[in-house]
Scaffold this active site. Structure first.
Site, PDB file in Angstrom:
ATOM      1  CB  SER A  24      42.460  32.879  43.487  1.00  0.00           C
ATOM      2  OG  SER A  24      43.614  32.728  44.284  1.00  0.00           O
TER       3      SER A  24
ATOM      4  CB  ILE B 205      39.789  39.002  48.555  1.00  0.00           C
ATOM      5  CG1 ILE B 205      40.829  39.290  49.644  1.00  0.00           C
ATOM      6  CG2 ILE B 205      38.517  39.807  48.803  1.00  0.00           C
ATOM      7  CD1 ILE B 205      41.365  40.715  49.619  1.00  0.00           C
TER       8      ILE B 205
ATOM      9  CG  LEU C 214      38.701  40.959  33.361  1.00  0.00           C
ATOM     10  CD1 LEU C 214      38.518  41.148  34.859  1.00  0.00           C
ATOM     11  CD2 LEU C 214      37.368  41.004  32.644  1.00  0.00           C
TER      12      LEU C 214
ATOM     13  CB  SER D  47      45.397  47.730  48.089  1.00  0.00           C
ATOM     14  OG  SER D  47      46.620  47.612  48.795  1.00  0.00           O
TER      15      SER D  47
ATOM     16  CD  GLN E  40      53.625  47.187  49.208  1.00  0.00           C
ATOM     17  OE1 GLN E  40      52.461  46.994  49.576  1.00  0.00           O
ATOM     18  NE2 GLN E  40      54.218  46.427  48.297  1.00  0.00           N
TER      19      GLN E  40
ATOM     20  CE1 TYR F  71      47.423  45.831  43.368  1.00  0.00           C
ATOM     21  CE2 TYR F  71      48.300  46.774  45.399  1.00  0.00           C
ATOM     22  CZ  TYR F  71      47.424  45.921  44.750  1.00  0.00           C
ATOM     23  OH  TYR F  71      46.545  45.154  45.494  1.00  0.00           O
TER      24      TYR F  71
ATOM     25  CE  LYS G 209      44.271  47.164  43.852  1.00  0.00           C
ATOM     26  NZ  LYS G 209      43.010  46.417  43.669  1.00  0.00           N
TER      27      LYS G 209
ATOM     28  CB  ALA H 251      45.902  46.067  55.809  1.00  0.00           C
TER      29      ALA H 251
END
Length: 255
Positions: A17, A19, A61, A138, A145, A151, A155, A182
């Site tokens: 799915s 990328i 995973l 990311s 963000q 997250y 990253k 991005a």
């Protein structure tokens, strides 16, 4: 440009799915064989039917043991692995104020730990093949963000590990690089957009802030860079962070 990827095998997490799927498709187009790793068997079955080749390993995973099993199964299926694309993960919105220590740990398990586990267990094979590793990170690693502490931490750690592993693996001629997207239109991104009252207006607002073309990056554009970095054409590139984002992170938003 011949990337010389024919008959090579690459482990792609989240390869069914977004990328990851873009990378899986591009690998097959170059004559390579993707081993798609993910939790959703139906999605994996669908892309393998589309591609007409490749393998799927259905696995969560979240633990070191499951990642060790992935590597063992991949080698049993194909007999070789020439590179690893660490891609699986999701922005789960575990913030500082609205999160919790338990949610923080759970998010890191889903978004960070398997990058290390898979690289660790695959290392003997990569040493033999003089393989390559790509870590998909990311923009949140460098821009922030809001309300996504776990997250963003994962990253950011992926970018640090990219440089750390590039140094450690120099003696084995294993190259390690990172992709930093991005705004890429993936199924997860579309799901997020659809939470707004006017998704189309929200998308236009986001795209207006992307300097090059006022449009989102495509999964195919991400895949093109990934394949170049996996190939011998990038034989002297390691420890680098590549921003495929139309200038979103580094160019003046006033543009």
């Amino acid at each position: 440009m011949d990337l010389n990827l024919k008959d090579k095998v690459f482990l792609v997490t989240g390869g069914a799915s977004g990328i990851g799927a873009g990378i899986s498709r591009a690998l097959v187009a170059e004559g390579a064989l993707p081993v798609i790793v993910g939790r959703n068997k139906a999605k994996g079955d669908a892309i393998l039917e589309e591609l007409g080749t490749g393998f799927q390993i259905v696995k969560n995973l979240g633990t070191a043991e499951s990642c060790r099993e992935v590597v063992e199964e991949a080698l049993q299926l194909t007999g070789r692995v020439d590179g690893l694309v660490n891609n699986a993960g999701a922005n789960d919105g575990v913030g500082l104020e609205d999160g919790s220590p338990e949610a923080w740990i759970n998010s890191l398990q889903k978004n960070l730990h398997h990058y290390y586990y898979l690289a660790h267990y695959l290392l003997p094979e990569l040493k033999q093949r003089k393989g390559s590793i790509i870590n998909v990170s990311s923009k949140t690693a460098v821009t922030g963000q809001g309300n996504t502490s776990a997250y963003a931490a994962a990253k950011g750690a992926q970018l640090a590990l990219t440089r750390e592993w590039a140094v450690e693996l120099l003696p084995y001629h294993i190259r390690v690089n990172a992709l930093v997207p991005a705004e890429v239109m993936t199924p997860l991104y579309r799901t997020w957009l659809d939470t707004f009252d006017d998704p189309a207006a929200k998308q236009r607002s986001i795209e207006s802030k992307i300097p090059l073309g006022q449009r989102m990056t495509t999964c195919e554009e991400m895949a093109d860079m990934a394949l170049f970095l996996l190939s011998h054409r990038a034989s002297h590139i390691t420890g680098q962070h590549f921003f495929i984002d139309g200038g979103y992170v580094h160019l003046d938003r006033a543009l």
